[in-house]
Design an enzyme around this catalytic site. Structure first.
Site, PDB file in Angstrom:
ATOM      1  CE1 TYR A  22     -13.838  33.950  51.861  1.00 26.85           C
ATOM      2  CE2 TYR A  22     -14.399  36.997  53.684  1.00 26.85           C
ATOM      3  CZ  TYR A  22     -13.272  36.007  52.444  1.00 26.85           C
ATOM      4  OH  TYR A  22     -11.681  36.859  52.754  1.00 26.85           O
ATOM      5  CG  HIS A  48      -8.515  34.505  48.454  1.00 26.82           C
ATOM      6  ND1 HIS A  48     -10.058  34.150  48.331  1.00 26.82           N
ATOM      7  CD2 HIS A  48      -8.132  34.988  49.187  1.00 26.82           C
ATOM      8  CE1 HIS A  48     -10.496  35.065  49.332  1.00 26.82           C
ATOM      9  NE2 HIS A  48     -10.065  35.425  49.967  1.00 26.82           N
ATOM     10  CE  LYS A  73     -12.216  38.436  45.146  1.00 31.78           C
ATOM     11  NZ  LYS A  73     -11.437  37.944  45.298  1.00 31.78           N
ATOM     12  CB  THR A  75     -15.120  35.235  48.640  1.00 28.01           C
ATOM     13  OG1 THR A  75     -15.081  36.412  47.686  1.00 28.01           O
ATOM     14  CG2 THR A  75     -14.448  34.656  48.383  1.00 28.01           C
ATOM     15  CB  SER A  84     -14.320  42.037  52.932  1.00 28.11           C
ATOM     16  OG  SER A  84     -14.629  40.737  53.690  1.00 28.11           O
TER      17      SER A  84
END
Length: 408
Positions: free
Chosen positions: A141, A294, A270, A167, A119
């Site tokens: 993100y 999620h 995602k 994501t 991440s």
């Protein structure tokens, strides 16, 4: 009789557990309540969180009693990476449950021959993680302006990331019925004093950090600006996300094209639950999607990903690769997901519980448990390879599938 080495130190965890459920219980006993609460909590009433696991119980097998295969294979290939089992590490945020955090997870995944998802909210820099696992995928993100996103993509590529995961399903839903765990903005002396009553009861966790000479780091180094040593705190990262306008499909296409120009490597989206979104992913040139809600930690009331998987695989499975993310706690869950069209699955909470329970070895333990469960299921089904899994391998009750976003 010689005692096991772990008994010599009462704060050192038992080095082995036989199921993901046991890893979860070990993590509960070892971690301070707010830390464990951050690992298990879903959003709002927890409907999606519970549904993710419960849906797997409705899928049944029809095992054989003879004609079993002596040799069975679970090796596969995902986004150009050969992996030894169809389980990869899903990117999760700050992993301060253990001093080595994401580096420990990356090492464990590498030792088991699989992919590490990192991440951009991680507690360890991408350079360290990619050095520990040469199959690292970097996750982003849609936060910050485009120049910032380009800088982060370039950094991930320079570090050796083999793919980019975007994501897009995060809405940071709040209002948990049981209350949200306390997450301090930073760990300083005042914070340590205030939280001491909750932490002092977990001497094993304290001992692990004390032995490492580190304190839990709640900053995000992969969000640091060029030339800065430290990234923003979790709340700083949240503020950046909150003040960034949500992306359109044109923005996602820009992200995919920019990553292609920088690296020429695969791009994955995602968080897909709908057929129309899956088709949009194909249209912008995505190489893969994960069918995910999620982990039940986003919009509560979203169906379990395994319910959405089959219809999405039917619609686009011949055009891109598909992963299933959500509710995986057993090897038999993996087999069910592959039977319904996934190329691989992604795990989140399961490996975090293993990390909390026993560090790098605990993550490896979780992967070994899933590997063993996959093998047992293949044996019972009389199959020699995961490639033989099809929808006909399993029994699906009427009304199980959720066909969200069917184009008119």
């Amino acid at each position: 009789m010689n005692r096991p080495a772990w008994l010599a130190n009462p704060w050192k965890p038992n080095p082995w557990f036989e199921s993901v459920a046991v890893a979860r219980e070990r993590a509960r006993k070892r971690l301070p309540a707010p830390v464990f609460g951050a690992l298990v909590a879903g959003s709002e009433r927890g409907q999606s969180l519970a549904g993710n696991q419960d849906a797997f119980r409705l899928i049944e097998f029809a095992p054989h009693v003879a004609g079993h295969q002596a040799d069975r294979s679970m090796a596969t290939r995902f986004l150009g990476q050969d992996i030894s089992l169809p389980v990869i590490i899903s990117p999760t945020g700050v992993q301060a449950v253990h001093p080595d955090g994401e580096v420990a997870v990356a090492r464990a995944a590498a030792s088991r021959g699989t992919i590490m998802g990192l991440s951009n909210f991680a507690s360890k820099p991408v350079e360290e993680v990619a050095a520990a696992n040469d199959r690292t995928f970097f996750q982003m993100y849609w936060t910050g302006d485009r120049d910032v996103m380009i800088q982060r993509m370039q950094r991930a590529h320079d570090a050796g990331a083999k793919a980019l995961i975007a994501t897009l399903d995060w809405s940071f839903s709040m209002g948990r019925d049981w209350g949200s765990p306390e997450i301090p903005e930073k760990v300083d002396l005042r914070t340590m004093i205030r939280m001491a009553p909750k932490v002092i009861t977990k001497p094993g966790w304290l001992y692990e950090f004390g032995r490492s000479g580190k304190i839990p780091d709640l900053t995000a180094p992969n969000l640091a600006k060029p030339g800065e040593a430290k990234g923003p705190t979790f709340f700083g990262a949240y503020y950046e996300w909150m003040t960034t306008p949500p992306p359109s499909w044109n923005d996602v296409a820009w992200m995919r094209d920019t990553w292609a120009q920088i690296s020429g490597k695969p791009f994955m989206i995602k968080g897909v639950c709908r057929i129309d979104d899956a088709k949009q992913a194909v249209d912008i040139g995505a190489d893969a999607i994960s069918v995910s809600n999620h982990g039940g930690n986003n919009l509560d009331g979203t169906p379990a990903p395994i319910r959405c998987l089959g219809p999405i695989a039917d619609a686009v499975g011949h055009q891109l690769e598909i992963a299933l993310d959500g509710g995986i706690t057993r090897g038999s869950d993996v087999v069910k997901a592959l039977a319904l069209g996934a190329r691989t699955v992604m795990i989140g909470r399961a490996y975090l519980w293993g990390l909390a329970a026993n560090g790098e070895a605990g993550v490896g333990n979780v992967l070994d448990i899933l590997r063993s469960g996959i093998d047992s299921a293949l044996l019972g089904l009389g199959l020699k390879s995961i490639d033989q899994l099809t929808p006909d391998t399993v029994e699906i009750p009427d009304g199980f599938h959720r066909r969200l976003g069917v184009p008119v």
